[in-house]
Write a protein that holds these residues in place. Structure first.
Motif, PDB file in Angstrom:
ATOM      1  N   GLU A  35      49.553   9.163  70.354  1.00 30.39           N
ATOM      2  CA  GLU A  35      48.579  10.131  70.615  1.00 30.39           C
ATOM      3  C   GLU A  35      49.468  11.352  71.327  1.00 30.39           C
ATOM      4  OE1 GLU A  35      45.255  12.152  70.603  1.00 30.39           O
ATOM      5  OE2 GLU A  35      45.543  10.324  69.408  1.00 30.39           O
ATOM      6  N   VAL A  38      51.261  13.422  68.660  1.00 25.76           N
ATOM      7  CA  VAL A  38      50.122  14.038  67.793  1.00 25.76           C
ATOM      8  C   VAL A  38      49.722  15.208  68.735  1.00 25.76           C
ATOM      9  CG1 VAL A  38      47.645  14.253  66.988  1.00 25.76           C
ATOM     10  CG2 VAL A  38      49.124  12.251  66.295  1.00 25.76           C
ATOM     11  N   GLU A  42      50.427  19.286  67.689  1.00 25.95           N
ATOM     12  CA  GLU A  42      49.330  20.374  67.517  1.00 25.95           C
ATOM     13  C   GLU A  42      49.593  21.325  68.398  1.00 25.95           C
ATOM     14  OE1 GLU A  42      45.969  17.793  68.465  1.00 25.95           O
ATOM     15  OE2 GLU A  42      45.791  17.507  66.206  1.00 25.95           O
ATOM     16  N   VAL A 114      50.851  14.729  60.511  1.00 22.76           N
ATOM     17  CA  VAL A 114      49.755  14.209  61.315  1.00 22.76           C
ATOM     18  C   VAL A 114      49.007  13.610  60.042  1.00 22.76           C
ATOM     19  CG1 VAL A 114      47.850  13.993  62.644  1.00 22.76           C
ATOM     20  CG2 VAL A 114      49.683  15.163  63.569  1.00 22.76           C
ATOM     21  N   ARG A 116      45.162  11.872  59.053  1.00 21.91           N
ATOM     22  CA  ARG A 116      43.902  11.640  59.657  1.00 21.91           C
ATOM     23  C   ARG A 116      43.328  10.746  58.528  1.00 21.91           C
ATOM     24  NH1 ARG A 116      43.001  14.784  64.011  1.00 21.91           N
ATOM     25  NH2 ARG A 116      44.318  16.757  64.072  1.00 21.91           N
ATOM     26  N   ARG A 123      44.202   8.650  63.580  1.00 19.38           N
ATOM     27  CA  ARG A 123      45.070   9.947  63.660  1.00 19.38           C
ATOM     28  C   ARG A 123      46.424   9.669  64.150  1.00 19.38           C
ATOM     29  NH1 ARG A 123      44.077  14.963  67.886  1.00 19.38           N
ATOM     30  NH2 ARG A 123      44.427  13.472  69.408  1.00 19.38           N
ATOM     31  N   PRO A 125      50.913  10.221  63.834  1.00 19.83           N
ATOM     32  CA  PRO A 125      52.100  10.990  63.552  1.00 19.83           C
ATOM     33  C   PRO A 125      52.699  10.307  62.321  1.00 19.83           C
ATOM     34  CG  PRO A 125      52.474  10.416  65.640  1.00 19.83           C
ATOM     35  CD  PRO A 125      51.255   9.534  65.357  1.00 19.83           C
ATOM     36  N   TYR A 140      54.096   5.076  64.733  1.00 14.89           N
ATOM     37  CA  TYR A 140      53.798   6.042  63.908  1.00 14.89           C
ATOM     38  C   TYR A 140      53.959   5.468  62.303  1.00 14.89           C
ATOM     39  CZ  TYR A 140      56.351   9.072  67.344  1.00 14.89           C
ATOM     40  OH  TYR A 140      56.648   9.879  68.631  1.00 14.89           O
TER      41      TYR A 140
END
Length: 257
Positions: A35, A38, A42, A114, A116, A123, A125, A140
């Protein structure tokens, strides 16, 4: 007898701790790390977008494709060919998928996209390579080397743990026709749609990740013509690595970031 009983209890406690470590602690660590990655991606993409909007060049770069993580997704050409996505089923109003220039291979073990999966709330990587220590055990999803990159013609093939170490593919057996697989990179968002699954095949069934994915073990399972595909692979049954579970999809649309 007393000493044997103490040894048995001690051994049981050690085994219990090992199980707790594998089933709880590795999941917690990997999920938190994934997380954070990710969020870092972003933030990086957001900063690049802001610089691009201002007309600034990214620091230390000399244009598109420069830098350690550049080129993880392909450049978009100005004019799409009419057959860019065979049998895409793209709905009116969606962005057209455009012909892509070949992209340099991302750095080994580097997270550069990423994935999704709204249907199962994933969600995660995507990193280059499928090594356990460098990619999969971090929570991952790993990109199979020498398979296509996101949005490219061929097969964008991915692997992920089903149990322990974040288990990002724990629930992919629930995916079915029409479920979306969204892949985000620093330049574009690619939407694939699931249209085939294979509940079980050999761990050595290399056909499932070929450019035209088709099982070499299960006759007639897969595709027979070139296209823009995505493949998700994981172990099955749960808590074993004897067989592989496969989910396939086709590229439906691409939207520049």
């Amino acid at each position: 007898m007393w000493g044997a009983a103490e040894a048995a209890v001690t051994c049981g406690l050690v085994l219990l701790l090992l199980v707790a470590h594998q089933l709880w602690w590795t999941n917690r660590q990997a999920r938190e790390g994934a997380e954070r990655k990710v969020e870092a991606l972003e933030r990086e993409w957001g900063e690049r977008g802001e610089r691009r909007d201002r007309g600034d060049a990214p620091s230390g770069s000399s244009g598109a494709g420069a830098g350690a993580g550049a080129g993880a997704d392909a450049d978009v050409a100005d004019e799409p060919p009419p057959d860019a996505v065979p049998d895409s089923g793209e709905a009116p109003g969606h962005a057209s998928t455009r012909r892509q220039k070949p992209a340099p291979t991302p750095d080994w073990d580097q997270a550069y996209a990423v994935l999704r999966i709204p249907r199962i709330g994933i969600r995660v990587p995507v990193a280059e390579g499928i090594s356990k220590s460098g990619v999969l055990n971090k929570g991952y999803v790993g990109h199979y080397p020498r398979t296509a990159q996101p949005g490219e013609g061929g097969n964008f093939a991915l692997a992920g743990h089903r149990n322990t170490h974040g288990e990002p593919f724990r629930r992919i057996d629930r995916l079915g026709d029409g479920d979306r697989l969204v892949v985000e990179t620093k330049k574009a968002v690619y939407t694939y749609v699931v249209d085939k699954t294979l509940a079980q095949t050999s761990a050595r069934d290399s056909g499932v990740i070929r450019p035209v994915p088709r099982s070499l073990v299960k006759a007639g399972r897969g595709y027979s013509a070139p296209g823009y595909y995505i493949t998700l692979t994981t172990c099955t049954p749960e808590y074993t690595s004897k067989y592989r579970l496969i989910v396939w999809g086709k590229l439906q649309s691409m939207r520049p970031r």
